[in-house]
Design a protein around this motif. Structure first.
Motif, PDB file in Angstrom:
ATOM      1  N   LEU A   1      12.163   9.702   5.315  1.00  0.00           N
ATOM      2  CA  LEU A   1      13.484  10.258   5.029  1.00  0.00           C
ATOM      3  C   LEU A   1      13.694  11.617   5.672  1.00  0.00           C
ATOM      4  N   SER A   2      12.665  12.431   5.659  1.00  0.00           N
ATOM      5  CA  SER A   2      12.817  13.794   6.197  1.00  0.00           C
ATOM      6  C   SER A   2      12.694  13.830   7.711  1.00  0.00           C
ATOM      7  N   GLU A   3      12.020  12.816   8.278  1.00  0.00           N
ATOM      8  CA  GLU A   3      11.695  12.803   9.712  1.00  0.00           C
ATOM      9  C   GLU A   3      10.942  14.074  10.111  1.00  0.00           C
ATOM     10  N   LEU A   4      10.188  14.611   9.142  1.00  0.00           N
ATOM     11  CA  LEU A   4       9.510  15.885   9.357  1.00  0.00           C
ATOM     12  C   LEU A   4       8.080  15.884   8.856  1.00  0.00           C
ATOM     13  N   SER A   5       7.875  15.550   7.575  1.00  0.00           N
ATOM     14  CA  SER A   5       6.552  15.703   6.975  1.00  0.00           C
ATOM     15  C   SER A   5       6.469  14.920   5.682  1.00  0.00           C
ATOM     16  N   ASN A   6       5.238  14.578   5.288  1.00  0.00           N
ATOM     17  CA  ASN A   6       4.992  14.007   3.967  1.00  0.00           C
ATOM     18  C   ASN A   6       4.440  15.060   3.010  1.00  0.00           C
ATOM     19  N   ASP A   7       4.338  16.298   3.453  1.00  0.00           N
ATOM     20  CA  ASP A   7       3.775  17.385   2.653  1.00  0.00           C
ATOM     21  C   ASP A   7       4.888  18.078   1.872  1.00  0.00           C
ATOM     22  N   MET A   8       4.792  18.059   0.550  1.00  0.00           N
ATOM     23  CA  MET A   8       5.831  18.634  -0.298  1.00  0.00           C
ATOM     24  C   MET A   8       6.043  20.116  -0.017  1.00  0.00           C
ATOM     25  N   ARG A   9       4.975  20.841   0.273  1.00  0.00           N
ATOM     26  CA  ARG A   9       5.110  22.280   0.534  1.00  0.00           C
ATOM     27  C   ARG A   9       5.933  22.532   1.794  1.00  0.00           C
ATOM     28  N   GLU A  10       5.666  21.754   2.838  1.00  0.00           N
ATOM     29  CA  GLU A  10       6.436  21.908   4.075  1.00  0.00           C
ATOM     30  C   GLU A  10       7.892  21.540   3.868  1.00  0.00           C
ATOM     31  N   LEU A  11       8.139  20.511   3.075  1.00  0.00           N
ATOM     32  CA  LEU A  11       9.519  20.076   2.843  1.00  0.00           C
ATOM     33  C   LEU A  11      10.279  21.092   1.995  1.00  0.00           C
ATOM     34  N   ARG A  12       9.629  21.688   1.026  1.00  0.00           N
ATOM     35  CA  ARG A  12      10.304  22.726   0.221  1.00  0.00           C
ATOM     36  C   ARG A  12      10.709  23.894   1.115  1.00  0.00           C
ATOM     37  N   GLN A  13       9.815  24.302   2.004  1.00  0.00           N
ATOM     38  CA  GLN A  13      10.129  25.402   2.904  1.00  0.00           C
ATOM     39  C   GLN A  13      11.252  25.023   3.865  1.00  0.00           C
ATOM     40  N   ALA A  14      11.177  23.808   4.399  1.00  0.00           N
ATOM     41  CA  ALA A  14      12.209  23.352   5.328  1.00  0.00           C
ATOM     42  C   ALA A  14      13.562  23.271   4.638  1.00  0.00           C
ATOM     43  N   ALA A  15      13.577  22.793   3.395  1.00  0.00           N
ATOM     44  CA  ALA A  15      14.827  22.715   2.645  1.00  0.00           C
ATOM     45  C   ALA A  15      15.392  24.111   2.394  1.00  0.00           C
ATOM     46  N   ALA A  16      14.517  25.049   2.075  1.00  0.00           N
ATOM     47  CA  ALA A  16      14.964  26.434   1.861  1.00  0.00           C
ATOM     48  C   ALA A  16      15.536  27.032   3.133  1.00  0.00           C
TER      49      ALA A  16
ATOM     50  N   ASN B   1      17.728  17.014   6.238  1.00  0.00           N
ATOM     51  CA  ASN B   1      16.897  15.836   5.978  1.00  0.00           C
ATOM     52  C   ASN B   1      15.832  16.120   4.931  1.00  0.00           C
ATOM     53  N   ALA B   2      15.277  17.325   4.953  1.00  0.00           N
ATOM     54  CA  ALA B   2      14.295  17.707   3.937  1.00  0.00           C
ATOM     55  C   ALA B   2      14.951  17.728   2.559  1.00  0.00           C
ATOM     56  N   LYS B   3      16.158  18.269   2.482  1.00  0.00           N
ATOM     57  CA  LYS B   3      16.891  18.290   1.209  1.00  0.00           C
ATOM     58  C   LYS B   3      17.141  16.874   0.704  1.00  0.00           C
ATOM     59  N   LEU B   4      17.518  15.984   1.623  1.00  0.00           N
ATOM     60  CA  LEU B   4      17.800  14.603   1.251  1.00  0.00           C
ATOM     61  C   LEU B   4      16.540  13.904   0.736  1.00  0.00           C
ATOM     62  N   ALA B   5      15.435  14.062   1.441  1.00  0.00           N
ATOM     63  CA  ALA B   5      14.177  13.432   1.032  1.00  0.00           C
ATOM     64  C   ALA B   5      13.777  13.885  -0.368  1.00  0.00           C
ATOM     65  N   LEU B   6      13.903  15.174  -0.631  1.00  0.00           N
ATOM     66  CA  LEU B   6      13.538  15.716  -1.938  1.00  0.00           C
ATOM     67  C   LEU B   6      14.465  15.199  -3.027  1.00  0.00           C
ATOM     68  N   ALA B   7      15.760  15.086  -2.720  1.00  0.00           N
ATOM     69  CA  ALA B   7      16.722  14.602  -3.707  1.00  0.00           C
ATOM     70  C   ALA B   7      16.441  13.145  -4.080  1.00  0.00           C
ATOM     71  N   VAL B   8      16.118  12.327  -3.082  1.00  0.00           N
ATOM     72  CA  VAL B   8      15.791  10.925  -3.354  1.00  0.00           C
ATOM     73  C   VAL B   8      14.509  10.838  -4.184  1.00  0.00           C
ATOM     74  N   PHE B   9      13.504  11.621  -3.817  1.00  0.00           N
ATOM     75  CA  PHE B   9      12.237  11.651  -4.539  1.00  0.00           C
ATOM     76  C   PHE B   9      12.464  11.988  -6.010  1.00  0.00           C
ATOM     77  N   GLU B  10      13.248  13.027  -6.269  1.00  0.00           N
ATOM     78  CA  GLU B  10      13.479  13.496  -7.639  1.00  0.00           C
ATOM     79  C   GLU B  10      14.310  12.497  -8.436  1.00  0.00           C
ATOM     80  N   ARG B  11      15.329  11.919  -7.801  1.00  0.00           N
ATOM     81  CA  ARG B  11      16.180  10.953  -8.503  1.00  0.00           C
ATOM     82  C   ARG B  11      15.383   9.718  -8.897  1.00  0.00           C
ATOM     83  N   ARG B  12      14.612   9.179  -7.948  1.00  0.00           N
ATOM     84  CA  ARG B  12      13.818   7.983  -8.229  1.00  0.00           C
ATOM     85  C   ARG B  12      12.776   8.267  -9.315  1.00  0.00           C
TER      86      ARG B  12
END
Length: 398
Positions: free
Chosen positions: A275-290, A295-306
């Motif tokens: 989903l993020s087309e970036l990483s499977n590492d939550m720490r990297e995705l949190r930083q990217a979303a910030a 795409n990082a924001k979207l991946a995290l939103a799907v993860f949290e909703r599911r």
């Protein structure tokens, strides 16, 4: 008793030497990137604060890793690491194993027969066992299965709504995984809540690169999110989790993908990474979303909703809920994931303590709900190695 715990993955090998009476790790280590051009290792005698790290030869894998591990344990300076048994993590035991099993020819044959149900895991597990049997010939060796803890599921919980003969003839059903983790945090939660294990009703949430949740009623697993394989359920690091099975047919028929390509896509290229087309590492995705990465924001939103949706579904499997428990690398260390899930689960009677949630984890147990919360929320660092060591010791004693 000192138990050597071995966990062989497809490209890694983790080990611990655990003193079962105290629960302490006397030693631990990791061999990673096995089979690649640059396999490496880190070994630590925890009790004596000594470390060793380095590289294996290009292409060297599990056999060479276990050779080095045996030499490490036999070094004179590691004379405190004398082990009396070996416990092996086994991912899939099918219906053949409801608990730990002494490793012998019969056990190995039974595990081999389950390999089709966990082709990414069981072959590596078996490879580690066979090599370990060569090195530790005089020690009892025990298999501890991820699936065993969930063998208490009822037929209503584990059967798929497909022709029943597929279950009868081929064992196609839901098995569940991360059993050692769910079992460990269940016992810890009972202790923290001050309740007998047989009266403890919780939902345990293991969030790492692999993710699963389980409904625990009266100390027993009654439902869980993973199924026949570790692919079903929550969104994971590289695994899709739940999806419409028709997608597989569409990928095959309309896009011309082979079964091997589809398997690799759903297991290794999906989830947070896909989903993020970036990483499977939550720490990297949190930083990217910030930093504004959509795409990082979207991946995290799907993860949290599911995640929230699955926990809510598990609640329907239980007559009572005392607490929900977060564990695993993400569950223990990512306050944002916990906060997002708890906001969506407030209807269950959970009141989050924002300050406690922000400071929780870091290797310690802790409540992240308010004192008045009807249903508690707790962070408990998992210890699968200790659980495997204890089950190994218990099985030998029995």
């Amino acid at each position: 008793m000192n138990v050597l715990v071995i966990n062989c993955g497809s490209s890694s090998l983790k080990f611990s030497v655990v003193e079962t009476e105290s629960g302490k790790d006397l030693a631990k280590g990791l061999f990673d990137r096995l089979g690649s051009k640059t396999p490496g290792y880190k070994l630590k005698n925890v009790e004596r604060s000594t470390e060793a790290e380095g590289s294996l030869g290009e292409g060297e894998a599990h056999e060479q890793a276990l050779d080095l591990l045996a030499r490490f344990l036999n070094q004179p300076e590691n004379d405190n690491l004398v082990v009396t048994a070996v416990g092996h993590r086994m991912v899939h035991g099918g219906e053949k194993f409801t608990g730990a099993a002494l490793i012998n020819d019969e056990t190995l044959a039974a595990v081999e027969s389950c390999s089709a149900l966990a082709p990414l895991h069981n072959p590596s597990n078996l490879l580690g066992v066979r090599k370990s049997l060569e090195h530790f010939t005089d020690l009892p060796q025990v298999a501890v299965f991820d699936t065993a803890f969930h063998q208490t599921l009822s037929k209503e919980a584990y059967l798929y709504p497909i022709p029943l003969e597929l279950y009868r003839e081929h064992g196609i059903r839901r098995y569940g995984f991360h059993g050692s983790s769910h079992k460990y945090v269940t016992s810890e939660a009972a202790r923290i809540l001050g309740k007998p294990l047989a009266e403890t009703n919780i939902i345990t949430i293991h969030l790492g690169n692999g993710c699963s949740a389980a409904a625990i009623e009266n100390g027993r697993s009654v439902d869980t999110t993973m199924g026949l394989t570790p692919l079903e359920g929550l969104v994971m690091g590289t695994r899709s989790g739940d999806l419409d099975p028709g997608i597989i047919f569409h990928l095959y028929r309309s896009l011309g993908m082979s079964m091997e390509e589809i398997d690799a896509t759903l297991n290794k290229k999906s989830g947070l990474l896909g989903l993020s087309e970036l990483s499977n590492d939550m720490r990297e995705l949190r930083q990217a979303a910030a930093d504004g990465n959509e795409n990082a924001k979207l991946a995290l939103a799907v993860f949290e909703r599911r995640l929230a949706k699955s926990v809510a579904s598990l609640r329907a499997s239980m007559s009572k809920l005392d607490a929900i428990v977060f564990t695993g690398g993400i569950g223990e260390n990512d306050a944002v994931t916990r906060s997002a899930a708890l906001r969506q689960l407030a209807f269950l009677g959970i009141e989050m303590d924002a300050d406690a949630n922000q400071s929780a984890g870091r290797g310690k147990n802790g409540f992240i709900s308010t004192e008045s919360s009807k249903v508690k929320a707790i962070v408990i660092p998992t210890n699968e190695e200790l659980m495997i060591a204890r089950e190994t010791a218990q099985h030998i004693a029995d």
